[in-house]
Design a protein around this motif. Sequence first.
Motif, PDB file in Angstrom:
ATOM      1  N   ALA A  34       0.828  -1.205   0.000  1.00 30.68           N
ATOM      2  CA  ALA A  34       0.000   0.000   0.000  1.00 30.68           C
ATOM      3  C   ALA A  34       0.865   1.259   0.000  1.00 30.68           C
ATOM      4  O   ALA A  34       2.081   1.203   0.167  1.00 30.68           O
ATOM      5  N   THR A  35       0.177   2.372  -0.140  1.00 29.00           N
ATOM      6  CA  THR A  35       0.808   3.662   0.100  1.00 29.00           C
ATOM      7  C   THR A  35       0.898   3.853   1.612  1.00 29.00           C
ATOM      8  O   THR A  35       0.237   3.162   2.383  1.00 29.00           O
ATOM      9  N   VAL A  36       1.696   4.793   2.032  1.00 29.40           N
ATOM     10  CA  VAL A  36       1.784   5.134   3.442  1.00 29.40           C
ATOM     11  C   VAL A  36       0.597   6.020   3.783  1.00 29.40           C
ATOM     12  O   VAL A  36       0.301   6.977   3.067  1.00 29.40           O
ATOM     13  N   GLY A  37      -0.117   5.707   4.859  1.00 25.87           N
ATOM     14  CA  GLY A  37      -1.259   6.534   5.213  1.00 25.87           C
ATOM     15  C   GLY A  37      -1.940   6.053   6.467  1.00 25.87           C
ATOM     16  O   GLY A  37      -1.599   5.011   7.032  1.00 25.87           O
ATOM     17  N   GLY A  38      -2.927   6.829   6.901  1.00 20.42           N
ATOM     18  CA  GLY A  38      -3.683   6.466   8.089  1.00 20.42           C
ATOM     19  C   GLY A  38      -4.739   7.500   8.403  1.00 20.42           C
ATOM     20  O   GLY A  38      -4.979   8.433   7.622  1.00 20.42           O
ATOM     21  N   GLY A  39      -5.355   7.349   9.556  1.00 16.81           N
ATOM     22  CA  GLY A  39      -6.470   8.187   9.952  1.00 16.81           C
ATOM     23  C   GLY A  39      -6.124   9.658  10.114  1.00 16.81           C
ATOM     24  O   GLY A  39      -5.001  10.018  10.465  1.00 16.81           O
ATOM     25  N   ILE A  40      -7.117  10.486   9.844  1.00 17.85           N
ATOM     26  CA  ILE A  40      -6.994  11.931  10.030  1.00 17.85           C
ATOM     27  C   ILE A  40      -7.521  12.271  11.423  1.00 17.85           C
ATOM     28  O   ILE A  40      -8.639  11.899  11.776  1.00 17.85           O
ATOM     29  N   ASP A  41      -6.708  12.948  12.205  1.00 19.86           N
ATOM     30  CA  ASP A  41      -7.114  13.347  13.547  1.00 19.86           C
ATOM     31  C   ASP A  41      -8.166  14.452  13.494  1.00 19.86           C
ATOM     32  O   ASP A  41      -8.299  15.158  12.483  1.00 19.86           O
ATOM     33  N   ASP A 101       7.500  -4.417   5.620  1.00 20.72           N
ATOM     34  CA  ASP A 101       8.481  -4.351   4.547  1.00 20.72           C
ATOM     35  C   ASP A 101       8.223  -3.091   3.723  1.00 20.72           C
ATOM     36  O   ASP A 101       7.153  -2.487   3.812  1.00 20.72           O
ATOM     37  N   TRP A 102       9.187  -2.716   2.935  1.00 18.16           N
ATOM     38  CA  TRP A 102       9.048  -1.559   2.055  1.00 18.16           C
ATOM     39  C   TRP A 102       9.952  -1.761   0.844  1.00 18.16           C
ATOM     40  O   TRP A 102      10.864  -2.574   0.866  1.00 18.16           O
ATOM     41  N   GLY A 103       9.666  -1.004  -0.205  1.00 21.38           N
ATOM     42  CA  GLY A 103      10.524  -1.043  -1.373  1.00 21.38           C
ATOM     43  C   GLY A 103      10.118  -0.008  -2.399  1.00 21.38           C
ATOM     44  O   GLY A 103       8.995   0.499  -2.386  1.00 21.38           O
ATOM     45  N   TRP A 104      11.063   0.298  -3.267  1.00 25.63           N
ATOM     46  CA  TRP A 104      10.818   1.157  -4.426  1.00 25.63           C
ATOM     47  C   TRP A 104      10.602   0.235  -5.614  1.00 25.63           C
ATOM     48  O   TRP A 104      11.422  -0.654  -5.874  1.00 25.63           O
ATOM     49  N   PHE A 105       9.496   0.436  -6.329  1.00 23.95           N
ATOM     50  CA  PHE A 105       9.084  -0.492  -7.377  1.00 23.95           C
ATOM     51  C   PHE A 105       8.840   0.225  -8.698  1.00 23.95           C
ATOM     52  O   PHE A 105       8.309   1.340  -8.724  1.00 23.95           O
ATOM     53  N   ASP A 106       9.198  -0.473  -9.796  1.00 22.93           N
ATOM     54  CA  ASP A 106       8.813  -0.022 -11.133  1.00 22.93           C
ATOM     55  C   ASP A 106       7.327  -0.295 -11.309  1.00 22.93           C
ATOM     56  O   ASP A 106       6.813  -1.304 -10.825  1.00 22.93           O
ATOM     57  N   ILE A 107       6.658   0.570 -12.029  1.00 23.32           N
ATOM     58  CA  ILE A 107       5.212   0.442 -12.215  1.00 23.32           C
ATOM     59  C   ILE A 107       4.847  -0.869 -12.930  1.00 23.32           C
ATOM     60  O   ILE A 107       3.764  -1.404 -12.727  1.00 23.32           O
ATOM     61  N   ASP A 108       5.754  -1.411 -13.723  1.00 27.32           N
ATOM     62  CA  ASP A 108       5.462  -2.666 -14.416  1.00 27.32           C
ATOM     63  C   ASP A 108       6.032  -3.892 -13.689  1.00 27.32           C
ATOM     64  O   ASP A 108       6.078  -4.986 -14.241  1.00 27.32           O
ATOM     65  N   ASN A 109       6.454  -3.710 -12.435  1.00 23.55           N
ATOM     66  CA  ASN A 109       6.962  -4.826 -11.633  1.00 23.55           C
ATOM     67  C   ASN A 109       6.540  -4.623 -10.175  1.00 23.55           C
ATOM     68  O   ASN A 109       7.379  -4.452  -9.292  1.00 23.55           O
ATOM     69  N   LEU A 110       5.224  -4.637  -9.944  1.00 21.86           N
ATOM     70  CA  LEU A 110       4.669  -4.343  -8.623  1.00 21.86           C
ATOM     71  C   LEU A 110       4.573  -5.600  -7.764  1.00 21.86           C
ATOM     72  O   LEU A 110       4.374  -6.699  -8.277  1.00 21.86           O
ATOM     73  N   PRO A 111       4.680  -5.432  -6.450  1.00 16.77           N
ATOM     74  CA  PRO A 111       4.517  -6.584  -5.555  1.00 16.77           C
ATOM     75  C   PRO A 111       3.043  -6.984  -5.479  1.00 16.77           C
ATOM     76  O   PRO A 111       2.161  -6.240  -5.903  1.00 16.77           O
ATOM     77  N   ASP A 112       2.801  -8.146  -4.921  1.00 10.22           N
ATOM     78  CA  ASP A 112       1.444  -8.685  -4.844  1.00 10.22           C
ATOM     79  C   ASP A 112       1.208  -9.218  -3.442  1.00 10.22           C
ATOM     80  O   ASP A 112       2.119  -9.823  -2.875  1.00 10.22           O
ATOM     81  N   PRO A 113       0.016  -9.009  -2.890  1.00  6.75           N
ATOM     82  CA  PRO A 113      -1.137  -8.291  -3.440  1.00  6.75           C
ATOM     83  C   PRO A 113      -1.084  -6.805  -3.076  1.00  6.75           C
ATOM     84  O   PRO A 113      -0.530  -6.416  -2.055  1.00  6.75           O
ATOM     85  N   LEU A 114      -1.697  -6.000  -3.941  1.00  6.34           N
ATOM     86  CA  LEU A 114      -1.842  -4.567  -3.671  1.00  6.34           C
ATOM     87  C   LEU A 114      -3.142  -4.332  -2.908  1.00  6.34           C
ATOM     88  O   LEU A 114      -4.107  -5.077  -3.053  1.00  6.34           O
ATOM     89  N   ILE A 115      -3.176  -3.252  -2.139  1.00  6.40           N
ATOM     90  CA  ILE A 115      -4.408  -2.843  -1.471  1.00  6.40           C
ATOM     91  C   ILE A 115      -5.472  -2.544  -2.537  1.00  6.40           C
ATOM     92  O   ILE A 115      -5.131  -2.077  -3.633  1.00  6.40           O
ATOM     93  N   PRO A 116      -6.748  -2.827  -2.274  1.00  6.30           N
ATOM     94  CA  PRO A 116      -7.792  -2.565  -3.282  1.00  6.30           C
ATOM     95  C   PRO A 116      -7.759  -1.108  -3.762  1.00  6.30           C
ATOM     96  O   PRO A 116      -7.482  -0.203  -2.996  1.00  6.30           O
ATOM     97  N   THR A 117      -8.012  -0.906  -5.002  1.00  6.37           N
ATOM     98  CA  THR A 117      -8.050   0.370  -5.736  1.00  6.37           C
ATOM     99  C   THR A 117      -6.671   0.907  -6.107  1.00  6.37           C
ATOM    100  O   THR A 117      -6.589   1.774  -6.968  1.00  6.37           O
ATOM    101  N   LEU A 118      -5.586   0.406  -5.511  1.00 10.46           N
ATOM    102  CA  LEU A 118      -4.279   0.980  -5.815  1.00 10.46           C
ATOM    103  C   LEU A 118      -3.869   0.719  -7.258  1.00 10.46           C
ATOM    104  O   LEU A 118      -3.347   1.608  -7.926  1.00 10.46           O
ATOM    105  N   TYR A 119      -4.111  -0.484  -7.761  1.00  8.61           N
ATOM    106  CA  TYR A 119      -3.712  -0.796  -9.131  1.00  8.61           C
ATOM    107  C   TYR A 119      -4.386   0.151 -10.131  1.00  8.61           C
ATOM    108  O   TYR A 119      -3.721   0.704 -11.019  1.00  8.61           O
TER     109      TYR A 119
END
Length: 127
Positions: A34-41, A101-119
Amino acid sequence: MKRAAGTLLICELTNRILLVKRSDTVGSFENTWATVGGGIDHLEKPLDAAKRELWEETKIESDNIDFVFFEKQNLSNTDYYFFIGWVDEEVGCDLNDENTDWGWFDIDNLPDPLIPTLYTSLQRIFT
């Protein structure tokens, strides 16, 4: 309705994106990339929340990031404010316990599974 905000970091030099793998203790979308994110205070602005979450989850400072609002999504009854953050170079992360875990990824070589809607969001960003 809950509110959340997050950032997709894109490196201008390499055109790669930063993704984090959510832990199995976060309560939603466990073990997905996923992207980095979370709740809004309470009374917090979405961009301020996105910057705070970026720091809390990765220890990446937002001073040299050019943030651009991308879109507002609805994920599991949560309004998610999606920002793109442009960085000059790929930086490392010091993760908290929300991600495993974290990483920098090419758009045509993404890890799996992605969070829904991210793709589909990535397709709109990169096409």
